[in-house]
Design a protein around this motif. Structure first.
Motif, short mmCIF file in Angstrom:
data_model
loop_
_atom_site.label_atom_id
_atom_site.label_comp_id
_atom_site.label_asym_id
_atom_site.label_seq_id
_atom_site.Cartn_x
_atom_site.Cartn_y
_atom_site.Cartn_z
N GLY A 100 0.79 -1.22 0.00
CA GLY A 100 0.00 0.00 0.00
C GLY A 100 0.82 1.27 0.00
N THR A 101 2.16 1.16 0.01
CA THR A 101 3.01 2.34 -0.03
C THR A 101 2.82 3.04 -1.37
OG1 THR A 101 4.65 1.27 1.37
CG2 THR A 101 5.40 3.16 0.10
N PRO A 102 2.60 4.35 -1.38
CA PRO A 102 2.42 5.05 -2.66
C PRO A 102 3.68 4.99 -3.52
CG PRO A 102 2.44 6.60 -0.83
CD PRO A 102 2.51 5.24 -0.25
N GLU A 103 3.49 5.18 -4.81
CA GLU A 103 4.63 5.15 -5.73
C GLU A 103 5.58 6.31 -5.46
OE1 GLU A 103 4.18 4.61 -9.86
OE2 GLU A 103 2.41 3.35 -9.64
#
Length: 153
Positions: A100-103
């Motif tokens: 779920g870590t953003p790009e």
């Protein structure tokens, strides 16, 4: 049920005083090592940037971000060992990303400059300077200013 392979970030800082061919070989070797025991999902060349503090009397480095999935656990240990002993590597960091870590943001020098040029800033905002507010005197004999409270003698 098998879980997907974890995603890792490798931030690689290369010595700008090393030859271009040597730096390219380091990046190519790193990419090949990742491809052999994982899957490279992203490679961003961020270009030369100043370091936050000098490292071995160097004040800038060539930055690379490589994101990959490690299908074999040995890949991380192999990259760690290889990059520690490779001449031309100023620093590197391998981070395991949580699901779920953003790009990662777009950090290429030409993109950052283009984005800054497109930002509309009103003329009055560009010329405005921030002045500190005058200190306010409190009944207890303290002065409240930009630096916090100070006792009045």
């Amino acid at each position: 049920m098998t879980l997907p392979a974890p995603t890792y970030d490798l931030v690689l800082l290369l010595d700008t005083q090393a030859e271009e061919q040597a730096r390219a070989k380091i990046v190519t070797d790193t990419r090949e090592a990742i491809a052999a025991k994982g899957e490279l999902t992203r490679h961003d060349e961020w270009g030369e940037r100043p370091l936050a503090y000098p490292i071995d009397h160097k004040t800038s480095a060539e930055y690379h971000l490589l994101q990959f999935h490690a299908t074999e656990v040995e890949l991380i240990a192999e990259l760690n060992r290889t990059l520690h002993i490779t001449d031309g590597v100023v620093r590197f960091r391998i981070n395991k990303l949580k699901p779920g870590t953003p790009e990662a943001p777009e950090m290429r020098p030409e993109r950052v400059g283009a984005m800054a040029a497109r930002e509309e800033v009103p003329a009055h905002a560009r010329e405005e300077t921030i002045e500190s507010a005058p200190p306010e005197e409190h009944p207890e004999g303290h002065i409240q200013g930009a630096q916090g409270e100070q006792a009045v003698a």
